[in-house]
Design a protein around this motif. Sequence first.
Motif, PDB file in Angstrom:
ATOM      1  N   GLU A   1      36.623  40.790  30.653  1.00 51.76           N
ATOM      2  CA  GLU A   1      35.330  41.397  30.998  1.00 51.76           C
ATOM      3  C   GLU A   1      34.505  40.457  31.875  1.00 51.76           C
ATOM      4  OE1 GLU A   1      34.566  44.330  27.146  1.00 51.76           O
ATOM      5  OE2 GLU A   1      33.444  42.459  27.312  1.00 51.76           O
ATOM      6  N   THR A   2      34.555  39.157  31.588  1.00 52.53           N
ATOM      7  CA  THR A   2      33.792  38.206  32.405  1.00 52.53           C
ATOM      8  C   THR A   2      34.452  37.979  33.762  1.00 52.53           C
ATOM      9  OG1 THR A   2      34.894  36.140  31.679  1.00 52.53           O
ATOM     10  CG2 THR A   2      33.161  37.038  30.262  1.00 52.53           C
ATOM     11  N   ALA A   3      35.779  38.045  33.803  1.00 48.13           N
ATOM     12  CA  ALA A   3      36.505  37.729  35.037  1.00 48.13           C
ATOM     13  C   ALA A   3      36.294  38.782  36.117  1.00 48.13           C
ATOM     14  CB  ALA A   3      37.997  37.571  34.742  1.00 48.13           C
ATOM     15  N   ILE A   4      36.086  40.026  35.718  1.00 52.14           N
ATOM     16  CA  ILE A   4      35.973  41.107  36.700  1.00 52.14           C
ATOM     17  C   ILE A   4      34.556  41.235  37.246  1.00 52.14           C
ATOM     18  CG2 ILE A   4      35.479  42.927  35.032  1.00 52.14           C
ATOM     19  CD1 ILE A   4      37.660  43.191  38.230  1.00 52.14           C
ATOM     20  N   GLU A   5      33.576  40.637  36.583  1.00 49.95           N
ATOM     21  CA  GLU A   5      32.199  40.725  37.081  1.00 49.95           C
ATOM     22  C   GLU A   5      32.101  40.145  38.493  1.00 49.95           C
ATOM     23  OE1 GLU A   5      29.400  39.008  34.413  1.00 49.95           O
ATOM     24  OE2 GLU A   5      29.890  40.378  32.764  1.00 49.95           O
TER      25      GLU A   5
ATOM     26  N   ASP B   1      39.953  45.720  42.448  1.00 49.15           N
ATOM     27  CA  ASP B   1      40.693  44.532  42.024  1.00 49.15           C
ATOM     28  C   ASP B   1      40.918  44.493  40.516  1.00 49.15           C
ATOM     29  OD1 ASP B   1      41.316  43.308  44.400  1.00 49.15           O
ATOM     30  OD2 ASP B   1      39.470  42.122  44.493  1.00 49.15           O
ATOM     31  N   PHE B   2      40.389  45.471  39.788  1.00 46.31           N
ATOM     32  CA  PHE B   2      40.577  45.440  38.339  1.00 46.31           C
ATOM     33  C   PHE B   2      42.047  45.515  37.929  1.00 46.31           C
ATOM     34  CE2 PHE B   2      41.148  47.736  34.302  1.00 46.31           C
ATOM     35  CZ  PHE B   2      40.689  46.732  33.445  1.00 46.31           C
TER      36      PHE B   2
ATOM     37  N   ASN C   1      43.564  42.754  35.544  1.00 48.10           N
ATOM     38  CA  ASN C   1      44.060  43.212  34.254  1.00 48.10           C
ATOM     39  C   ASN C   1      45.516  42.791  34.058  1.00 48.10           C
ATOM     40  OD1 ASN C   1      44.043  44.563  31.771  1.00 48.10           O
ATOM     41  ND2 ASN C   1      44.608  46.507  32.685  1.00 48.10           N
ATOM     42  N   LYS C   2      46.331  42.989  35.091  1.00 49.42           N
ATOM     43  CA  LYS C   2      47.734  42.628  34.967  1.00 49.42           C
ATOM     44  C   LYS C   2      47.923  41.124  34.892  1.00 49.42           C
ATOM     45  CE  LYS C   2      51.757  43.516  34.117  1.00 49.42           C
ATOM     46  NZ  LYS C   2      52.093  44.275  32.902  1.00 49.42           N
ATOM     47  N   SER C   3      47.063  40.361  35.535  1.00 48.81           N
ATOM     48  CA  SER C   3      47.198  38.906  35.476  1.00 48.81           C
ATOM     49  C   SER C   3      46.898  38.383  34.073  1.00 48.81           C
ATOM     50  CB  SER C   3      46.284  38.231  36.509  1.00 48.81           C
ATOM     51  OG  SER C   3      44.926  38.252  36.104  1.00 48.81           O
TER      52      SER C   3
END
Length: 499
Positions: free
Chosen positions: A472-476, A482-483, A487-489
């Motif tokens: 949740e923090t990484a996608i901000e 790019d989600f 997500n896959k990473s």
Amino acid sequence: MALLDRIPHLLVSPSHRPWPRAEVGEEGWLAAIGLLAGGELTLLGLWGEAAAVHMALLKEPNDIAVVSLACADGKFPSVAVRHPPAQRLERTIRDLFGLAAVGATDMRPWLDHGAWGVRAPLGADSAAREAGPYEFLPAKGEALHQVAVGPVHAGIIEPGHFRFTANGEYVVRLEQRLGYVHKGTEQLMQRASLEVAARLAGRVSGDSTVAYGFAFARAAEAALGIEAPPRAQYLRALMAELERLANHFGDIGAICNDASFALMHAQTGILRERVLRAADAAFGRRLMMDLIVPGGVAREIAPGGAQAIRALLAEIRKVFPRLVELYDNTASLQDRTVTTGIVKTEYARQFGAGGYVGRASARGFDARKDLGYAPYDHLVFDVPVLQAGDVNARVWIRIREVEQSLALIEQILDALPGGGIAGEVKLGAGEGLAVVEAFRGDVLVWLRLDRAGHVARCHLRDASWFHWPLLETAIESNIIADFPLCNKSFNCSYSGVDL
């Protein structure tokens, strides 16, 4: 006992192995929370039962203890109010056991979607429950809109709901809702025989079936005060490294595929299939499910199995470096993965992130190395660590771990001892804790056996409990498109956080 010296406690359980478990009062519980909040300890797990809560703590790199608090009034001081990584675990305890975290800021259900018909099914005072609406967290600001994805997705993946709040294409907030694949694993485990419980453990998250079987077997052996034969220990590690290889190949390809580079997906898919075929040739099962059991392993390596694995290693060493070079020299891939989906190093440390998520963000914990369980205490390998914390770093950690696993498998085959593959399992009462390194991070299993050797209580914690919030923090501030790549990473397990 060094960790427990910092926490006021009442008594230490003599039957808990290999690390201590102490019963504490509210003063001791609050002291543990303070150490977590101050960054001196890492939260390994938080779970409940009908009238108590338990917390596994780690003073890095390898000092572990469990603290237990009786909840006579059905309440306990919230851990999450000062240490956010505990939040979803506290919500789960309330859903399953009805124990309320006093002071918690988020009292919404987590696993309970209102479909069970009862509230707190494992608690002392379960009651009827009707489904109600789930309130997502609000986001305020100009020109914001929401995008709802899931819980049903395209492709063969597990269900999960993702609620994006965005300004144009840029994500302001992502909130997850999981729990759609509830299997009742912990309830099914209660009063189960050791054999049945081991099979259930191997089905918590199918991509980590070896790791879960490994962790459950070690917890059971600790509870019973026994050890698996040396040959079984090496065969367990061989299975675990084959599982790691298969999953890393699958992930590397899938990440590239989400960046529209299907060639890498196809080539790493071939390598993954080669690993599964070698596992089948060696152990008769592609995923090696149910092969690790308390006391040892259920199946000897087949005649010709070692040769099949050595042939696999030779093929990977021939092909994989070319794929790594292709990844590194493809500008369109680098443009998508570099600086995308960054996990800050302080978040990785606070949440105790393991596996490629933690190691890509400077946290180098690896249960194989730091806890040194057999046979890894006799094997030589490195733990790759990077600082960038982006999708690219998580790919490179996987690449380096593939290289380390190849070397580990070769060492295991060269040093494989003779002897039996299963020891005698004398059933009885006891408590055991195990932490085993799966491909996505550490798996924790806590087990209590009754006098007949049946499971009185078992808790299984996947690394994904602490990785999902970090996603949740990484996608901000990244774009919605790019989600899938982010997500896959992470490749968190849906099933692994749904007990």
